[in-house]
Design an enzyme around this catalytic site. Structure first.
Site, PDB file in Angstrom:
ATOM      1  N   ASN A 156       0.843  -1.195   0.000  1.00  0.00           N
ATOM      2  CA  ASN A 156       0.000   0.000   0.000  1.00  0.00           C
ATOM      3  C   ASN A 156       0.878   1.245   0.000  1.00  0.00           C
ATOM      4  OD1 ASN A 156       0.592   0.768   2.845  1.00  0.00           O
ATOM      5  ND2 ASN A 156      -0.307  -1.247   3.198  1.00  0.00           N
ATOM      6  N   LYS A 201       8.872 -17.230 -10.597  1.00  0.00           N
ATOM      7  CA  LYS A 201       8.130 -16.128 -11.220  1.00  0.00           C
ATOM      8  C   LYS A 201       6.933 -16.688 -12.005  1.00  0.00           C
ATOM      9  CE  LYS A 201       8.520 -12.438 -14.537  1.00  0.00           C
ATOM     10  NZ  LYS A 201       9.224 -11.968 -15.724  1.00  0.00           N
ATOM     11  N   PHE A 250      -3.781   3.206  14.854  1.00  0.00           N
ATOM     12  CA  PHE A 250      -4.116   4.254  13.897  1.00  0.00           C
ATOM     13  C   PHE A 250      -5.296   3.740  13.093  1.00  0.00           C
ATOM     14  CE2 PHE A 250      -1.432   8.027  13.210  1.00  0.00           C
ATOM     15  CZ  PHE A 250      -0.564   7.872  14.276  1.00  0.00           C
ATOM     16  N   LYS A 287     -14.217   1.181  15.145  1.00  0.00           N
ATOM     17  CA  LYS A 287     -12.940   0.434  15.191  1.00  0.00           C
ATOM     18  C   LYS A 287     -12.351   0.392  16.595  1.00  0.00           C
ATOM     19  CE  LYS A 287     -10.792   0.336  10.989  1.00  0.00           C
ATOM     20  NZ  LYS A 287     -10.028   0.898   9.889  1.00  0.00           N
ATOM     21  N   LYS A 320     -11.653  -3.144  18.276  1.00  0.00           N
ATOM     22  CA  LYS A 320     -10.274  -3.604  18.506  1.00  0.00           C
ATOM     23  C   LYS A 320      -9.901  -3.545  19.982  1.00  0.00           C
ATOM     24  CE  LYS A 320      -8.638  -2.971  13.869  1.00  0.00           C
ATOM     25  NZ  LYS A 320      -7.536  -3.441  13.031  1.00  0.00           N
TER      26      LYS A 320
HETATM   27  O1  PMT Z   1       3.195   5.969   6.439  1.00  0.00           O
HETATM   28  P1  PMT Z   1       2.656   7.316   5.989  1.00  0.00           P
HETATM   29  O2  PMT Z   1       2.786   7.540   4.502  1.00  0.00           O
HETATM   30  O3  PMT Z   1       3.250   8.439   6.802  1.00  0.00           O
HETATM   31  O4  PMT Z   1       1.084   7.323   6.270  1.00  0.00           O
HETATM   32  C1  PMT Z   1       0.631   7.233   7.577  1.00  0.00           C
HETATM   33  C2  PMT Z   1      -0.594   6.308   7.673  1.00  0.00           C
HETATM   34  C3  PMT Z   1      -1.739   6.918   6.912  1.00  0.00           C
HETATM   35  C4  PMT Z   1      -0.268   4.913   7.135  1.00  0.00           C
HETATM   36  C5  PMT Z   1      -0.914   6.187   9.204  1.00  0.00           C
HETATM   37  O5  PMT Z   1      -1.160   7.444   9.731  1.00  0.00           O
HETATM   38  C6  PMT Z   1      -2.079   5.240   9.445  1.00  0.00           C
HETATM   39  O6  PMT Z   1      -3.241   5.581   9.347  1.00  0.00           O
HETATM   40  N1  PMT Z   1      -1.757   3.954   9.778  1.00  0.00           N
HETATM   41  C7  PMT Z   1      -2.746   2.875   9.953  1.00  0.00           C
HETATM   42  C8  PMT Z   1      -3.080   2.293   8.621  1.00  0.00           C
HETATM   43  C9  PMT Z   1      -4.055   1.147   8.739  1.00  0.00           C
HETATM   44  O7  PMT Z   1      -3.682   0.026   8.514  1.00  0.00           O
HETATM   45  O8  PMT Z   1      -5.246   1.486   9.188  1.00  0.00           O
HETATM   46  P2  PMT Z   1      -6.494   0.440   9.418  1.00  0.00           P
HETATM   47  O9  PMT Z   1      -7.630   1.319   9.740  1.00  0.00           O
HETATM   48  O10 PMT Z   1      -6.598  -0.473   8.250  1.00  0.00           O
HETATM   49  O11 PMT Z   1      -6.036  -0.404  10.660  1.00  0.00           O
HETATM   50  C10 PMT Z   1      -6.343  -0.004  11.994  1.00  0.00           C
HETATM   51  C11 PMT Z   1      -5.220  -0.389  12.925  1.00  0.00           C
HETATM   52  O12 PMT Z   1      -5.077  -1.808  12.956  1.00  0.00           O
HETATM   53  C12 PMT Z   1      -3.878   0.158  12.577  1.00  0.00           C
HETATM   54  O13 PMT Z   1      -3.218   0.541  13.767  1.00  0.00           O
HETATM   55  C13 PMT Z   1      -3.135  -1.027  11.930  1.00  0.00           C
HETATM   56  O14 PMT Z   1      -1.729  -0.957  12.163  1.00  0.00           O
HETATM   57  C14 PMT Z   1      -3.767  -2.188  12.667  1.00  0.00           C
HETATM   58  N2  PMT Z   1      -3.851  -3.435  11.874  1.00  0.00           N
HETATM   59  C15 PMT Z   1      -4.553  -3.484  10.701  1.00  0.00           C
HETATM   60  C16 PMT Z   1      -4.651  -4.669  10.023  1.00  0.00           C
HETATM   61  C17 PMT Z   1      -4.033  -5.822  10.555  1.00  0.00           C
HETATM   62  N3  PMT Z   1      -4.104  -6.984   9.911  1.00  0.00           N
HETATM   63  N4  PMT Z   1      -3.356  -5.749  11.695  1.00  0.00           N
HETATM   64  C18 PMT Z   1      -3.265  -4.582  12.377  1.00  0.00           C
HETATM   65  O15 PMT Z   1      -2.628  -4.523  13.426  1.00  0.00           O
END
Ligand code: PMT
Length: 396
Positions: free
Chosen positions: A204, A280, A324, A338, A342
């Site tokens: 991503n 590949k 986040f 969320k 979580k």
């Molecule tokens: O890296 P940059 O370019 O500076 O951009 C920053 C950012 C936008 C990536 C950052 O600020 C941000 O939002 N990070 C979280 C991205 C994300 O995965 O969001 P989510 O809403 O899909 O997930 C929620 C949370 O669960 C996040 O803390 C994520 O790390 C966590 N997660 C998600 C999926 C997963 N399988 N395991 C997780 O732990």
């Protein structure tokens, strides 16, 4: 305010060098000891005698000006509590970023392990040069960006040394504000990489900048920092490079028992390819192909579940867990759902549909949600400022 503190002021060769005379007076008024080190070119703009009289200390310029048989760059680096480079020219910034030590100032910067503030000042085109910006991004220092206005070179644009009060305030803040002393903070950053075959992957747009800003700021606030990242990062704190969501999960889980706080700023892939091809994958005559994806573990949720399972007497030693939340629509509504699903202590919501914040941008605008239903919006600012405000809120 600065009693007992030693500020090492590095002056480089730009017209704004004359302004630091007043900055020295500000530090002296606050009872700081001020050591001044100049590049040879700085002395074309301001005299050694002036700097010496204001700082009440000899001004260092050349290396091998050795006193007491100590290599000067090491003794200066050891004596000072903070280094402030103002004005910082494009030349000096780039040299420090590349590890070049060809004068006393750059040698000290290279040996300096405490907080460093850089206040650049230069022509606006030099400031916008991508090579300079890349070099600035390599530095884990507090960068006080130049201001816009008329420049001494005749141009109008971004390049003027920022206000001296800003440099002074940042110095005070970094020297006195150490709320994270003794705390171990674990931060994740970057987008995970899920292999398809040896040449292709699913990922991503996360650049890792938000997580890196949090880690740099936490370090400056006194924390013992571990950054778990998918990006190549060179820092003086502990950096663990990982690739996939499963790697990240293993690395984070290892830190759980010793961490006081875990911040999941990484963009973790929700799915990975079920079977990674060892070779590949070949193009076939079919117009469509299908990949089967399987769900990745939700690292954040599992951390929260582990915390909830802690016996009550051990709970105070469990880490605070901060997630986040990246949303492209209905930011607050989705973030509220969320945080309750979580179960983390805080959730930082940001809008990744906007180009001026979020993914890859140097800026962000976030809303902090807490587990009791409270919300606090942080207006758009550079990611370091956002990071500092987040720590103020969660450790306030
Ligand atoms: O890296 P940059 O370019 O500076 O951009 C920053 C950012 C936008 C990536 C950052 O600020 C941000 O939002 N990070 C979280 C991205 C994300 O995965 O969001 P989510 O809403 O899909 O997930 C929620 C949370 O669960 C996040 O803390 C994520 O790390 C966590 N997660 C998600 C999926 C997963 N399988 N395991 C997780 O732990």
């Amino acid at each position: 305010m600065l009693s007992g503190k030693t500020v090492l002021l590095g002056v480089t060769g730009g017209i704004a060098a004359y302004k630091v005379c007043e900055l020295i007076r500000m530090y002296k008024r606050a009872n700081a000891e001020v050591l001044v080190v100049c590049t040879p070119n700085a002395l074309n703009f301001v005299t050694k005698l002036t700097l010496q009289n204001l700082s009440k200390n000899p001004v260092a310029v050349e290396e091998f000006d050795v006193k007491d048989f100590n290599p000067e760059h090491i003794s200066y680096a050891d004596r000072a509590d903070i280094m402030v480079i103002a004005p910082a020219t494009a030349n000096t910034i780039s040299k420090i970023a590349q590890g070049v030590c060809d004068n006393l100032l750059t040698s000290i910067a290279c040996a300096f392990t405490k907080p460093v503030i850089i206040a650049p000042a230069m022509n606006c085109n030099m400031w916008e040069n991508p090579v300079l910006q890349e070099n600035l991004n390599k530095l884990h220092y507090e960068i006080l960006e130049p201001e816009s206005g008329y420049l001494a070179c005749g141009y109008e644009g971004k390049g003027r040394l920022c206000a001296l009060e800003k440099i002074f305030d940042k110095t005070v803040e970094l020297l006195n504000f150490k709320p994270l002393n003794g705390k171990k903070i674990v931060i994740t950053s970057g987008g995970t990489i899920e292999d398809i075959d040896p040449v292709r992957y699913i990922s991503n747009y996360s650049s890792g900048k938000m997580g890196l800003a949090l880690a740099d700021v936490a370090k400056n606030l006194g924390a013992d920092v571990t950054l778990i990242t998918t990006k190549d990062v060179s820092r003086k704190y502990n950096v663990i490079k990982v690739k996939s969501a499963l790697d990240m999960k293993a690395a984070v889980e290892k830190e759980f028992d010793s961490a006081n706080c875990i911040i999941m700023a990484a963009a973790v892939a929700d799915y990975r390819v079920k079977e990674i091809s060892q070779q590949k994958m070949k193009k076939t005559s079919d117009d469509e192909i299908s990949l089967t994806l399987v769900k990745n573990p939700d690292i954040l949720k599992e951390l929260c579940t582990r915390k909830k399972a802690c016996p009550p007497d051990l709970l105070p030693s469990c880490p605070m867990i901060v997630g986040f939340c990246a949303e492209s629509e209905n930011l607050l509504e989705n973030a509220k759902e969320k945080i309750s699903r979580k179960g983390c202590d805080y959730l930082i919501a940001n809008d990744i549909s906007r180009k001026d914040i979020g993914f890859s941008s140097d800026y962000n605008e976030v809303t902090i949600l807490d587990k009791n239903g409270g919300t606090k919006k942080l207006e758009r600012a550079d990611k370091r400022t956002i990071a500092r405000r987040i720590f103020e809120e969660i450790y306030g």
